[in-house]
Scaffold this motif. Structure first.
Motif, PDB file in Angstrom:
ATOM      1  N   ASP A  25      12.713  40.779  69.236  1.00 30.65           N
ATOM      2  CA  ASP A  25      12.427  40.179  70.541  1.00 30.65           C
ATOM      3  C   ASP A  25      11.325  40.944  71.267  1.00 30.65           C
ATOM      4  OD1 ASP A  25      14.348  38.219  70.155  1.00 30.65           O
ATOM      5  OD2 ASP A  25      15.939  39.415  71.087  1.00 30.65           O
ATOM      6  N   SER A  26      11.308  42.254  71.115  1.00 30.36           N
ATOM      7  CA  SER A  26      10.268  43.071  71.757  1.00 30.36           C
ATOM      8  C   SER A  26       8.893  42.722  71.209  1.00 30.36           C
ATOM      9  CB  SER A  26      10.544  44.561  71.540  1.00 30.36           C
ATOM     10  OG  SER A  26      11.720  44.940  72.188  1.00 30.36           O
ATOM     11  N   VAL A  27       8.798  42.550  69.900  1.00 30.44           N
ATOM     12  CA  VAL A  27       7.512  42.190  69.288  1.00 30.44           C
ATOM     13  C   VAL A  27       7.056  40.831  69.809  1.00 30.44           C
ATOM     14  CG1 VAL A  27       6.380  41.575  67.105  1.00 30.44           C
ATOM     15  CG2 VAL A  27       7.835  43.598  67.217  1.00 30.44           C
ATOM     16  N   ARG A  28       7.969  39.868  69.850  1.00 23.10           N
ATOM     17  CA  ARG A  28       7.611  38.532  70.339  1.00 23.10           C
ATOM     18  C   ARG A  28       7.184  38.572  71.809  1.00 23.10           C
ATOM     19  NH1 ARG A  28      12.414  37.327  67.780  1.00 23.10           N
ATOM     20  NH2 ARG A  28      12.068  36.572  65.683  1.00 23.10           N
ATOM     21  N   ARG A  29       7.872  39.365  72.606  1.00 20.18           N
ATOM     22  CA  ARG A  29       7.538  39.483  74.033  1.00 20.18           C
ATOM     23  C   ARG A  29       6.139  40.077  74.207  1.00 20.18           C
ATOM     24  NH1 ARG A  29      12.443  39.959  75.359  1.00 20.18           N
ATOM     25  NH2 ARG A  29      12.735  42.110  74.760  1.00 20.18           N
ATOM     26  N   LEU A  30       5.801  41.075  73.409  1.00 22.16           N
ATOM     27  CA  LEU A  30       4.469  41.680  73.502  1.00 22.16           C
ATOM     28  C   LEU A  30       3.369  40.694  73.119  1.00 22.16           C
ATOM     29  CD1 LEU A  30       5.102  45.234  72.004  1.00 22.16           C
ATOM     30  CD2 LEU A  30       4.528  44.676  74.375  1.00 22.16           C
ATOM     31  N   LEU A  31       3.715  39.731  72.305  1.00 20.64           N
ATOM     32  CA  LEU A  31       2.746  38.724  71.873  1.00 20.64           C
ATOM     33  C   LEU A  31       2.752  37.494  72.774  1.00 20.64           C
ATOM     34  CD1 LEU A  31       3.307  39.064  68.039  1.00 20.64           C
ATOM     35  CD2 LEU A  31       1.313  39.818  69.348  1.00 20.64           C
ATOM     36  N   GLY A  32       3.196  37.654  73.987  1.00 11.28           N
ATOM     37  CA  GLY A  32       3.140  36.575  74.959  1.00 11.28           C
ATOM     38  C   GLY A  32       4.422  35.786  75.087  1.00 11.28           C
ATOM     39  N   GLY A  33       5.513  36.323  74.585  1.00 14.59           N
ATOM     40  CA  GLY A  33       6.791  35.634  74.719  1.00 14.59           C
ATOM     41  C   GLY A  33       6.929  34.418  73.834  1.00 14.59           C
ATOM     42  N   ILE A  34       6.368  34.487  72.643  1.00 12.09           N
ATOM     43  CA  ILE A  34       6.457  33.345  71.740  1.00 12.09           C
ATOM     44  C   ILE A  34       7.882  33.188  71.220  1.00 12.09           C
ATOM     45  CG2 ILE A  34       4.038  33.426  71.075  1.00 12.09           C
ATOM     46  CD1 ILE A  34       4.787  34.845  68.584  1.00 12.09           C
ATOM     47  N   GLU A  35       8.201  31.999  70.798  1.00 16.67           N
ATOM     48  CA  GLU A  35       9.550  31.666  70.358  1.00 16.67           C
ATOM     49  C   GLU A  35       9.789  32.095  68.911  1.00 16.67           C
ATOM     50  OE1 GLU A  35      11.839  30.301  72.412  1.00 16.67           O
ATOM     51  OE2 GLU A  35      10.326  30.398  73.995  1.00 16.67           O
ATOM     52  N   GLU A  36      11.067  32.241  68.563  1.00 23.14           N
ATOM     53  CA  GLU A  36      11.435  32.631  67.201  1.00 23.14           C
ATOM     54  C   GLU A  36      11.006  31.580  66.182  1.00 23.14           C
ATOM     55  OE1 GLU A  36      15.232  34.203  64.566  1.00 23.14           O
ATOM     56  OE2 GLU A  36      15.464  33.933  66.731  1.00 23.14           O
ATOM     57  N   GLU A  37      10.939  30.320  66.590  1.00 20.77           N
ATOM     58  CA  GLU A  37      10.495  29.267  65.678  1.00 20.77           C
ATOM     59  C   GLU A  37       9.035  29.459  65.286  1.00 20.77           C
ATOM     60  OE1 GLU A  37      11.939  28.260  68.829  1.00 20.77           O
ATOM     61  OE2 GLU A  37      13.874  28.450  67.831  1.00 20.77           O
ATOM     62  N   GLU A  38       8.232  29.993  66.202  1.00 19.80           N
ATOM     63  CA  GLU A  38       6.816  30.218  65.929  1.00 19.80           C
ATOM     64  C   GLU A  38       6.579  31.503  65.140  1.00 19.80           C
ATOM     65  OE1 GLU A  38       4.528  28.215  69.643  1.00 19.80           O
ATOM     66  OE2 GLU A  38       5.708  30.001  70.093  1.00 19.80           O
ATOM     67  N   LEU A  39       7.396  32.501  65.385  1.00 22.34           N
ATOM     68  CA  LEU A  39       7.277  33.790  64.691  1.00 22.34           C
ATOM     69  C   LEU A  39       8.683  34.252  64.318  1.00 22.34           C
ATOM     70  CD1 LEU A  39       5.386  36.088  63.774  1.00 22.34           C
ATOM     71  CD2 LEU A  39       5.803  37.169  65.978  1.00 22.34           C
ATOM     72  N   THR A  40       9.054  34.031  63.073  1.00 25.87           N
ATOM     73  CA  THR A  40      10.403  34.338  62.613  1.00 25.87           C
ATOM     74  C   THR A  40      10.577  35.835  62.385  1.00 25.87           C
ATOM     75  OG1 THR A  40       9.810  34.096  60.289  1.00 25.87           O
ATOM     76  CG2 THR A  40      10.575  32.102  61.447  1.00 25.87           C
ATOM     77  N   ASN A  41      11.827  36.265  62.306  1.00 21.04           N
ATOM     78  CA  ASN A  41      12.128  37.664  61.993  1.00 21.04           C
ATOM     79  C   ASN A  41      11.540  38.042  60.640  1.00 21.04           C
ATOM     80  OD1 ASN A  41      13.553  37.663  64.359  1.00 21.04           O
ATOM     81  ND2 ASN A  41      15.558  37.845  63.416  1.00 21.04           N
ATOM     82  N   GLU A  42      11.592  37.114  59.685  1.00 22.84           N
ATOM     83  CA  GLU A  42      11.056  37.379  58.344  1.00 22.84           C
ATOM     84  C   GLU A  42       9.553  37.628  58.394  1.00 22.84           C
ATOM     85  OE1 GLU A  42      13.121  34.650  58.953  1.00 22.84           O
ATOM     86  OE2 GLU A  42      14.873  35.715  58.189  1.00 22.84           O
ATOM     87  N   SER A  43       8.856  36.914  59.260  1.00 20.08           N
ATOM     88  CA  SER A  43       7.413  37.127  59.400  1.00 20.08           C
ATOM     89  C   SER A  43       7.117  38.512  59.971  1.00 20.08           C
ATOM     90  CB  SER A  43       6.800  36.062  60.310  1.00 20.08           C
ATOM     91  OG  SER A  43       6.942  34.789  59.753  1.00 20.08           O
ATOM     92  N   ILE A  44       7.925  38.932  60.924  1.00 22.98           N
ATOM     93  CA  ILE A  44       7.741  40.251  61.531  1.00 22.98           C
ATOM     94  C   ILE A  44       8.054  41.345  60.514  1.00 22.98           C
ATOM     95  CG2 ILE A  44       8.578  41.832  63.324  1.00 22.98           C
ATOM     96  CD1 ILE A  44       9.096  39.320  65.063  1.00 22.98           C
ATOM     97  N   GLU A  45       9.078  41.122  59.683  1.00 25.11           N
ATOM     98  CA  GLU A  45       9.503  42.103  58.681  1.00 25.11           C
ATOM     99  C   GLU A  45       8.568  42.204  57.482  1.00 25.11           C
ATOM    100  OE1 GLU A  45      14.204  42.422  58.344  1.00 25.11           O
ATOM    101  OE2 GLU A  45      13.453  40.399  57.977  1.00 25.11           O
ATOM    102  N   ASP A  46       7.620  41.303  57.379  1.00 30.28           N
ATOM    103  CA  ASP A  46       6.715  41.301  56.226  1.00 30.28           C
ATOM    104  C   ASP A  46       6.150  42.700  56.014  1.00 30.28           C
ATOM    105  OD1 ASP A  46       4.288  41.057  54.639  1.00 30.28           O
ATOM    106  OD2 ASP A  46       4.501  38.902  54.921  1.00 30.28           O
ATOM    107  N   PRO A  47       6.195  43.209  54.779  1.00 30.42           N
ATOM    108  CA  PRO A  47       5.711  44.569  54.506  1.00 30.42           C
ATOM    109  C   PRO A  47       4.258  44.797  54.919  1.00 30.42           C
ATOM    110  CG  PRO A  47       6.894  43.712  52.615  1.00 30.42           C
ATOM    111  CD  PRO A  47       6.781  42.590  53.597  1.00 30.42           C
ATOM    112  N   VAL A  48       3.461  43.748  54.909  1.00 34.54           N
ATOM    113  CA  VAL A  48       2.063  43.888  55.320  1.00 34.54           C
ATOM    114  C   VAL A  48       1.967  44.376  56.758  1.00 34.54           C
ATOM    115  CG1 VAL A  48      -0.059  42.598  55.771  1.00 34.54           C
ATOM    116  CG2 VAL A  48       1.242  42.162  53.694  1.00 34.54           C
ATOM    117  N   PHE A  49       2.905  43.953  57.587  1.00 33.90           N
ATOM    118  CA  PHE A  49       2.886  44.354  58.990  1.00 33.90           C
ATOM    119  C   PHE A  49       3.802  45.550  59.234  1.00 33.90           C
ATOM    120  CE2 PHE A  49       2.318  39.680  58.908  1.00 33.90           C
ATOM    121  CZ  PHE A  49       0.976  39.666  59.207  1.00 33.90           C
ATOM    122  N   MET A  50       5.049  45.418  58.835  1.00 36.18           N
ATOM    123  CA  MET A  50       6.072  46.420  59.146  1.00 36.18           C
ATOM    124  C   MET A  50       5.843  47.727  58.391  1.00 36.18           C
ATOM    125  SD  MET A  50       8.682  46.825  61.002  1.00 36.18           S
ATOM    126  CE  MET A  50      10.079  47.892  61.124  1.00 36.18           C
TER     127      MET A  50
END
Length: 150
Positions: free
Chosen positions: A15-40
């Motif tokens: 939720d913190s990552v999504r909030r920093l990106l303008g409060g986007i919804e989980e449907e637009e940016l899933t937990n799996e997308s955030i966990e991607d090794p390329v980013f995380m």
């Protein structure tokens, strides 16, 4: 990797990552997308490289929390360009027309990286060195073209 953040128990991280990106919804940016090794994993390796004491047993709770926050900012900065294509919406119908307000993603990305560096500087064992190239944000193709025209 999950050395600094336990993604199973720290649900506020996503939720913190999504909030920093303008409060986007989980449907637009899933937990799996955030966990991607390329980013995380990349962000975590960068942080540990500059602040190796975060893995030690002797690190203070305050330093550990600053490291956690810095990691959140680094992950969000890496997601900026990916999120850009997912969140720019425009809807036009006969009766209604709206467009989601544009976010200056390059500016946001730079702000997030600078905040992460500020947090890292506050950690007692931060190995101050020149800013690593991996943390440097490359200018967009549009920005380079604009500079060449001047």
């Amino acid at each position: 990797m999950s050395l600094l953040i336990d993604k199973e128990t720290d649900m506020k991280f996503f939720d913190s990552v999504r909030r920093l990106l303008g409060g986007i919804e989980e449907e637009e940016l899933t937990n799996e997308s955030i966990e991607d090794p390329v980013f995380m994993d990349t962000s975590e390796m960068e942080l540990i490289n500059d602040v190796p004491c975060l893995l030690s047993e002797d690190v203070t709770a305050a330093d550990k929390e600053k490291g956690r926050l810095a990691l959140i900012y680094l992950v969000a900065s890496k997601l900026c360009q990916t999120v850009k294509s997912k969140t720019e919406h425009e809807v036009k119908t006969i009766d209604v027309s709206w467009k989601k307000s544009p976010v200056k993603w390059d500016v946001l990305q730079e702000t997030l990286v600078n905040t992460a560096l500020t947090l890292m500087n506050g950690i007692s064992c931060y190995e101050a060195k020149e800013q690593a190239n991996i943390l440097t944000i490359a200018p967009s193709k549009r920005a380079v073209s604009a500079r060449e025209k001047l």
